[in-house]
Design a protein around this motif. Structure first.
Motif, PDB file in Angstrom:
ATOM      1  N   VAL A  10       0.848  -1.194   0.000  1.00 36.48           N
ATOM      2  CA  VAL A  10       0.000   0.000   0.000  1.00 36.48           C
ATOM      3  C   VAL A  10       0.882   1.241   0.000  1.00 36.48           C
ATOM      4  O   VAL A  10       2.059   1.177   0.354  1.00 36.48           O
ATOM      5  N   ASP A  11       0.290   2.371  -0.378  1.00 37.35           N
ATOM      6  CA  ASP A  11       1.055   3.614  -0.380  1.00 37.35           C
ATOM      7  C   ASP A  11       1.463   4.043   1.027  1.00 37.35           C
ATOM      8  O   ASP A  11       2.575   4.511   1.231  1.00 37.35           O
ATOM      9  N   ASP A  12       0.550   3.912   1.984  1.00 38.76           N
ATOM     10  CA  ASP A  12       0.846   4.324   3.351  1.00 38.76           C
ATOM     11  C   ASP A  12      -0.030   3.530   4.313  1.00 38.76           C
ATOM     12  O   ASP A  12      -1.125   3.088   3.950  1.00 38.76           O
ATOM     13  N   TYR A  13       0.454   3.363   5.522  1.00 37.09           N
ATOM     14  CA  TYR A  13      -0.235   2.529   6.509  1.00 37.09           C
ATOM     15  C   TYR A  13      -1.602   3.077   6.931  1.00 37.09           C
ATOM     16  O   TYR A  13      -2.598   2.361   6.893  1.00 37.09           O
ATOM     17  N   ASP A  14      -1.633   4.316   7.389  1.00 34.67           N
ATOM     18  CA  ASP A  14      -2.845   4.816   8.040  1.00 34.67           C
ATOM     19  C   ASP A  14      -4.073   4.855   7.132  1.00 34.67           C
ATOM     20  O   ASP A  14      -5.141   4.395   7.543  1.00 34.67           O
ATOM     21  N   PRO A  15      -3.977   5.360   5.902  1.00 41.98           N
ATOM     22  CA  PRO A  15      -5.163   5.299   5.035  1.00 41.98           C
ATOM     23  C   PRO A  15      -5.591   3.859   4.744  1.00 41.98           C
ATOM     24  O   PRO A  15      -6.785   3.571   4.633  1.00 41.98           O
ATOM     25  N   VAL A  70       2.213  -1.229  -6.253  1.00 48.97           N
ATOM     26  CA  VAL A  70       0.954  -0.778  -5.662  1.00 48.97           C
ATOM     27  C   VAL A  70      -0.151  -0.819  -6.717  1.00 48.97           C
ATOM     28  O   VAL A  70      -0.035  -0.228  -7.784  1.00 48.97           O
ATOM     29  N   GLY A  71      -1.206  -1.569  -6.416  1.00 48.74           N
ATOM     30  CA  GLY A  71      -2.339  -1.687  -7.316  1.00 48.74           C
ATOM     31  C   GLY A  71      -2.174  -2.689  -8.435  1.00 48.74           C
ATOM     32  O   GLY A  71      -3.098  -2.915  -9.207  1.00 48.74           O
ATOM     33  N   HIS A  72      -1.000  -3.313  -8.525  1.00 52.53           N
ATOM     34  CA  HIS A  72      -0.727  -4.256  -9.619  1.00 52.53           C
ATOM     35  C   HIS A  72      -0.222  -5.595  -9.100  1.00 52.53           C
ATOM     36  O   HIS A  72       0.412  -6.337  -9.852  1.00 52.53           O
ATOM     37  N   GLN A  73      -0.504  -5.911  -7.864  1.00 54.53           N
ATOM     38  CA  GLN A  73       0.057  -7.129  -7.276  1.00 54.53           C
ATOM     39  C   GLN A  73      -0.476  -8.410  -7.902  1.00 54.53           C
ATOM     40  O   GLN A  73       0.141  -9.449  -7.767  1.00 54.53           O
ATOM     41  N   PHE A  74      -1.587  -8.337  -8.570  1.00 55.35           N
ATOM     42  CA  PHE A  74      -2.194  -9.548  -9.120  1.00 55.35           C
ATOM     43  C   PHE A  74      -2.286  -9.476 -10.644  1.00 55.35           C
ATOM     44  O   PHE A  74      -3.122 -10.149 -11.255  1.00 55.35           O
ATOM     45  N   GLY A  75      -1.447  -8.636 -11.239  1.00 54.21           N
ATOM     46  CA  GLY A  75      -1.380  -8.556 -12.691  1.00 54.21           C
ATOM     47  C   GLY A  75      -2.664  -8.106 -13.349  1.00 54.21           C
ATOM     48  O   GLY A  75      -2.969  -8.499 -14.468  1.00 54.21           O
ATOM     49  N   GLY A  76      -3.449  -7.277 -12.657  1.00 62.35           N
ATOM     50  CA  GLY A  76      -4.705  -6.782 -13.211  1.00 62.35           C
ATOM     51  C   GLY A  76      -5.871  -7.746 -13.049  1.00 62.35           C
ATOM     52  O   GLY A  76      -6.994  -7.439 -13.451  1.00 62.35           O
ATOM     53  N   ARG A  77      -5.613  -8.902 -12.482  1.00 62.26           N
ATOM     54  CA  ARG A  77      -6.658  -9.892 -12.227  1.00 62.26           C
ATOM     55  C   ARG A  77      -7.161  -9.748 -10.799  1.00 62.26           C
ATOM     56  O   ARG A  77      -6.554  -9.072  -9.982  1.00 62.26           O
ATOM     57  N   VAL A  78      -8.267 -10.414 -10.489  1.00 64.47           N
ATOM     58  CA  VAL A  78      -8.736 -10.459  -9.111  1.00 64.47           C
ATOM     59  C   VAL A  78      -7.726 -11.261  -8.304  1.00 64.47           C
ATOM     60  O   VAL A  78      -7.283 -12.332  -8.728  1.00 64.47           O
ATOM     61  N   GLY A  79      -7.344 -10.718  -7.146  1.00 65.37           N
ATOM     62  CA  GLY A  79      -6.435 -11.429  -6.252  1.00 65.37           C
ATOM     63  C   GLY A  79      -7.202 -12.009  -5.090  1.00 65.37           C
ATOM     64  O   GLY A  79      -7.605 -13.165  -5.112  1.00 65.37           O
ATOM     65  N   PRO A  80      -7.498 -11.199  -4.079  1.00 67.92           N
ATOM     66  CA  PRO A  80      -8.234 -11.717  -2.923  1.00 67.92           C
ATOM     67  C   PRO A  80      -9.726 -11.901  -3.223  1.00 67.92           C
ATOM     68  O   PRO A  80     -10.310 -11.203  -4.051  1.00 67.92           O
ATOM     69  N   PHE A  81     -10.320 -12.853  -2.521  1.00 63.00           N
ATOM     70  CA  PHE A  81     -11.742 -13.155  -2.635  1.00 63.00           C
ATOM     71  C   PHE A  81     -12.338 -13.040  -1.239  1.00 63.00           C
ATOM     72  O   PHE A  81     -11.968 -13.812  -0.345  1.00 63.00           O
ATOM     73  N   ALA A 120      -5.478   0.437  -2.732  1.00 70.03           N
ATOM     74  CA  ALA A 120      -4.302   0.488  -3.593  1.00 70.03           C
ATOM     75  C   ALA A 120      -4.642   0.308  -5.072  1.00 70.03           C
ATOM     76  O   ALA A 120      -3.789   0.495  -5.924  1.00 70.03           O
ATOM     77  N   GLY A 121      -5.896  -0.081  -5.363  1.00 69.50           N
ATOM     78  CA  GLY A 121      -6.304  -0.297  -6.742  1.00 69.50           C
ATOM     79  C   GLY A 121      -6.290  -1.752  -7.168  1.00 69.50           C
ATOM     80  O   GLY A 121      -6.513  -2.054  -8.343  1.00 69.50           O
TER      81      GLY A 121
END
Length: 130
Positions: A10-15, A70-81, A120-121
């Protein structure tokens, strides 16, 4: 044996903490300061859905390689369910909280589903019973 944590950049912890706890309703399990890495303060931050065994370790993007993930951890696919018992109530609560959905809810063979974006997107599936 069980899967204890997955890491999410993520970009930052608190948000991110606010998003996961206030918006998604997760529990903040741990938020501990750690020794600096590369001169940057860092924290061990874990969030988890209520009653779940597996949590998410929030990792702040503190270098160029992590910032690019950030925002691309799953290659644009759904990651977590994220599976919920009351799909409609959860969906309506998330809409009211400003969560961005990339489609309208639909029914699939495995239940009700809709894709949303985390802070994070990254793409997630919200899943409920059929």
């Amino acid at each position: 044996m069980h899967l204890e944590l997955i890491s999410l950049v993520v970009d930052d912890y608190d948000p991110a903490i606010v998003f996961f706890t206030d918006v998604l309703g997760f529990d903040l399990v741990e938020d501990t300061a750690l020794p600096p890495e590369g001169g940057q303060p860092t924290r061990w931050v874990v969030v988890r859905p209520p009653g779940a065994a597996t949590g998410i370790l929030l990792r702040r993007a503190d270098n160029d390689e992590l910032r690019s993930a950030v925002g691309h951890q799953f290659g644009g696919r759904v990651g977590p369910f994220l599976r919920v018992d009351d799909f409609d109530a959860t969906y309506e609560r998330m809409v009211a909280a400003g969560v961005m959905f990339v489609e309208t809810p639909r029914t699939a063979p495995y239940g009700r589903v809709v894709i949303f974006l985390d802070i994070a997107g990254n793409r997630w599936d919200l899943l409920g019973p059929a």
